[in-house]
Design an enzyme around this catalytic site. Structure first.
Site: not given
Ligand code: ADP
Ligand code: MG
Ligand code: MG
Length: 875
Positions: A22, A92, A101, A103, A336, A454, A616, A744, A763, A765-768, A830, A850
């Site tokens: 602001k 302000r 909304g 602050m 803004r 709001h 897989r 992984e 590939s 396996g970013t979860n594991d 993946c 990819y």
């Protein structure tokens, strides 16, 4: 000495991190000569210092504020606290990233029992002076003294009733004076002290209150929902007041330079005569559309249009403007970048490129990838709509279609959603306290409030369907009924909302898939031209595969095979395979599964029509395919004709204390190579048959999961290649294929150079990989990740956005080591992270080929990948 306070003529739009959004833009508007009431900004650094000093305003900050106050008095030719010519200011808040909304603002600061008299005399308008004073005491009581607003509202409403007034503007000077007396009583009662009369003291208290509000609950929740860093701090703007409540020649309004819901051309907004501050958004009176200003103040309106256009040209984007008219003179109070729906974002980006305002790269960068989610989701089926019964019409505040059971409070909505129900939050109007309920609900319906209320603003931000100002409905929150004329609906009734038209329907309405052509298609086309990352999808059935291809997927990055095992006719054969005592028995069962698997792959290959498909091998531990409860085991024993005791002992034998780290992934195939053999046969013969039948060229990519050592992959690679050669011989046809692995397990990343000797692709396996790098169980960590976020240990859930510092380092290391051994190694991701825009940026940076994500995230990934390319170029 460090500078903590800047006058509006000392800053610019590029100083947002110091002056807040602001403040920086008020400075920018001042700089380009627009009519902005003068003032100054206390920096975000002063806010951080306030917290560092244990919630105290440092002396240097106080001194600098007073210096700037002197300057403000000179410029405005008024005096703070003077009875003859009082200076009044607004205080302000203004964070770096706008937090609508969140602050609170205090207006008319500087008024006291004396200056109010002075204001009355000076303006010849006593009612105005008293109105301003009662507003000030109320805001100061609420924001600074933290007295519940309802206490003031009660007094105000009681007076309105006593004087028989429908609207606040009908109150007389005497009424207002009475209100002020009562307000002061509330303050004395609540704080034990009289209302502060000394303006400088008022100012310091207000500044501190703004700093405190940085850490109020609503602000914290908003930051959490929007991933805003809590260490940014807020600035405070102190600005001389202009008055929209000086009578019928004054007013206040908010507007967008173009329609933020649809993206259509032309200013769009609302305006209220004889009003101040947030009257327009608070739904106190129903505001008029901005275009009506032309009739009321033709000259002012012309000037307003000129400035709106100028601001859009200057900032080269759609702007959200707050302004006030005092005695037919226009003042700009805020500008803004306007928040917009996904639909509007896409339309605006394409339109502005066509107008020559921005280039293609800027255009695609203007769209928040996560936001286009709303465009990909269903709309109501037109045919169903024709049959549907219209209940009411309100304002089309945020587009989309939604359906659910009525909830009358945020808490109810949250509860119902926790039970798995879909709800529509129905309220007279919403307030920031309703935020959590709004997040939970499918859609939001309010009886009051305009397009900038709001409910409307928050819903648009969340991409949630919302109808506001639906004045023909009556919401009785206490008795939990919704009345429309004679019709009474309650909690258990369903309604459907079309946020694009503002229509409320009775009952449930079916939805259909959205249209992805037009401007959306243009954005996707530009994204595809710009991005270098390929986008694949995670899909394991023909339906999801088709969805993904329609969304632009260029391959399958992860086709899981275990889901196929669960289908009705197969699961018993799968169980026989698991229960087999000998290799021969196991092979017999696998022989029966083979045709099913082959059929599945064939269908998927057909949809992909030659695009790459990574399949897989079986990953989960075998016990997942067996029942665990006594009753279920009994049933199964009858069903497959295996003695209960034998079944039970097998279930017990397969039980693992920590199945996530147990006998799964490649470990299964090492124990039972025949499983890998069957799957390889299915993968290859499906491709061979399609080549024979349709001449389709498919290059299967066989992916071995959960590899941690070179010898694991070497062992399985031999099994797979032997099987493939057998297939080739039997079928008399050869095909290209790739054999690779998931990365992984941290050990795999650390030894990726060795693993790449056998793996033709990696590939991630970013979860594991995340689970094992942190040592967090991904099935259980949900319970404490919120605590981590609340305590500032995590900004983001590392299972949603890749932790670049740690897990990302493993990825980078594996990329580097893998390429060293095999320069042309194919690299992808993946895990769930593959559809997350921030992670996609990282993937681009580290040079993956990819990303692979769920079908509905494919368009998001296309856009995010293009934005990543643009960003990388800028650096
Ligand atoms: P928010 O961040 O919630 O939008 P603002 O600081 O913009 O809060 O203040 C809310 C409203 O108060 C503004 O839109 C404007 O109408 C009014 N306001 C703020 N400062 C002034 C001022 N100096 N003179 C007149 N009105 C003001
Ligand atoms: Mg506000
Ligand atoms: Mg504002």
């Amino acid at each position: 000495m460090e500078k903590f306070v800047y006058s509006f003529n000392e800053g610019s739009k590029d100083m947002k991190s110091l002056l807040g959004g602001k403040g920086a833009n008020l400075a920018e508007m001042t700089k380009i000569g627009l009519p902005v009431p003068f003032g100054f900004t206390v920096t975000t650094e002063a806010c951080n210092k306030y917290y560092d000093d244990g919630e105290k305003l440092a002396d240097t900050v106080v001194e600098q504020i007073f210096e700037k106050l002197d300057e403000l008095e000179k410029v405005s030719n008024k005096k703070f606290g003077s009875k003859e010519n009082p200076l009044l200011v607004s205080v302000r808040s203004g964070a770096v990233i706008s937090m609508p909304g969140m602050m609170d603002t205090v207006l008319n600061l500087g008024l006291n029992d004396e200056t109010v008299e002075g204001m009355a005399e000076l303006t010849g308008n006593e009612r105005f002076a008293q109105d301003s004073y009662r507003r000030f005491i109320q805001m100061f009581g609420d924001v600074v003294l933290e007295i519940p607003k309802s206490k003031f509202d009660k007094v105000f409403e009681a007076q309105k009733k006593a004087s028989n007034c429908e609207f606040d503007i009908d109150l007389t000077t005497e009424d207002l004076k009475k209100i002020i007396v009562d307000y002061k009583k509330i303050i004395k009662e609540e704080t034990g002290k009289d209302f502060i009369q000394e303006p400088k003291e008022q100012l310091m208290e207000a500044v501190k209150a703004v700093f405190r509000s940085w850490n109020n609950e609503r602000a914290i929740l908003y930051r959490k929902l929007n991933n805003i860093d809590s260490s940014l701090g807020t600035a405070v703007n102190v600005q001389s007041m202009v008055f929209g409540n000086m009578g019928d020649t004054s007013g206040t309004g908010v507007a967008f330079t173009r329609n933020p819901a649809t993206g259509d051309n032309g200013v769009f907004g609302e305006f209220l005569v004889n009003a101040q501050g947030e009257d327009v958004v608070a739904g106190i009176r129903t505001p008029q559309p901005i275009s009506e200003m032309e009739k009321i103040f033709p000259e002012v309106y012309k000037e307003f249009l000129r400035i709106a256009e100028l601001l859009e040209d200057h900032f080269k984007d759609m702007q959200d403007i707050e302004f006030t008219v005092e005695n037919e003179k226009l003042y700009m109070l805020q500008v803004r970048t306007g928040k917009r729906t996904a639909m509007a974002a896409v339309k605006l980006a394409v339109a502005m490129e066509k107008e020559g305002l921005i280039d293609k790269k800027t255009a695609i960068s203007r769209i928040e990838p996560n936001q286009i989610n709303q465009l990909l989701h269903p709309k109501f089926d037109e045919k169903e709509l024709e049959k549907a019964e219209v209940l009411a019409k309100g304002l089309p505040a945020s587009p989309g279609a939604s359906m659910g059971k009525i909830s009358f409070t945020a808490a109810e909505a949250e509860e119902a959603v926790a039970k798995g129900e879909k709800v529509i939050l129905v309220r007279t109007e919403t307030s920031p306290e309703d935020l959590a309920g709004m997040v939970a609900a499918e859609g939001i319906l309010t009886a009051r409030g305009g397009m900038t209320s709001h409910a409307a603003v928050v819903a648009r931000g969340m991409g949630k369907c919302c109808i506001a100002g639906c004045s023909t409905i009556e919401v009785d929150e206490e008795n939990k009924v919704l009345k429309v004329g004679n019709l009474v609906l309650n909690q258990n009734d369903f309604i459907s909302l079309d946020g694009s038209t503002g229509t409320v329907y009775k009952g449930k309405i079916d939805t259909i898939k959205p249209e992805l052509s037009g401007d959306f298609g243009t954005i996707m086309k530009w994204s595809d031209e710009i991005r270098t990352l390929k986008i694949r999808t995670n899909a394991d059935n023909p339906r999801d595969t088709k969805t993904a291809v329609d969304f632009g997927a260029e391959g399958i990055g992860l086709c899981r095979t275990e889901h196929m095992f669960f289908e009705e006719e197969r699961i018993s054969t799968v169980r026989q395979m698991i229960l087999a005592d000998t290799k021969e028995e196991r092979e017999k069962a696998l022989e029966q599964i083979l045709p099913y698997q082959k059929g599945d792959f064939k269908e998927i290959y057909k949809v992909m029509a030659g695009k790459p498909v990574t399949i897989r091998l079986l990953d989960p531990p075998l016990h997942e395919f067996l029942p665990h409860e006594g009753e279920e085991i009994k049933q199964l024993s009858k069903q497959i004709n295996v003695p209960y005791e034998k079944l039970l002992s097998k279930v017990e034998e397969l039980h693992e204390f920590n199945p996530m780290l147990g006998h799964r992934g490649c470990r299964l195939a090492i124990t039972y190579p025949e499983i890998a053999v069957m799957q390889t046969k299915a993968i290859m013969t499906a491709a061979i048959e399609l080549k024979k039948e349709e001449g389709m060229e498919i290059t299967p990519e066989i992916m071995i999961p959960l590899v941690g050592m070179e010898k694991e992959i070497a062992f399985l690679k031999k099994v797979i290649i032997d099987t493939i050669n057998e297939c080739f011989e039997k079928e008399g046809v050869k095909l290209d294929y790739l054999i690779g692995t998931m990365i992984e397990i941290p050990r795999a990343a650390l030894t990726a150079d060795k693993i790449a000797k056998d793996a033709e692709f990696f590939s991630f396996g970013t979860n594991d990989l995340t689970q094992m790098a942190y040592g967090f169980s991904r099935d259980d960590s949900g319970r404490f990740i919120d605590d981590y976020k609340n305590k500032g240990i995590f900004e983001e859930d590392p299972f949603q956005t890749l932790d670049q510092e740690g897990v990302g380092k493993l990825v980078e290391m594996a990329v580097e080591l893998g390429k060293k051994t095999r320069p042309n190694i194919k690299l992808g991701i993946c895990g769930e992270h593959g559809g997350d825009p921030k992670t996609i940026e990282f993937c681009h940076k580290v040079g993956l080929d990819y990303v692979s994500c769920s079908p509905f995230r494919v368009p998001i990934a296309r856009l995010a990948a293009a934005q990543a390319a643009v960003k990388a170029e800028e650096k």
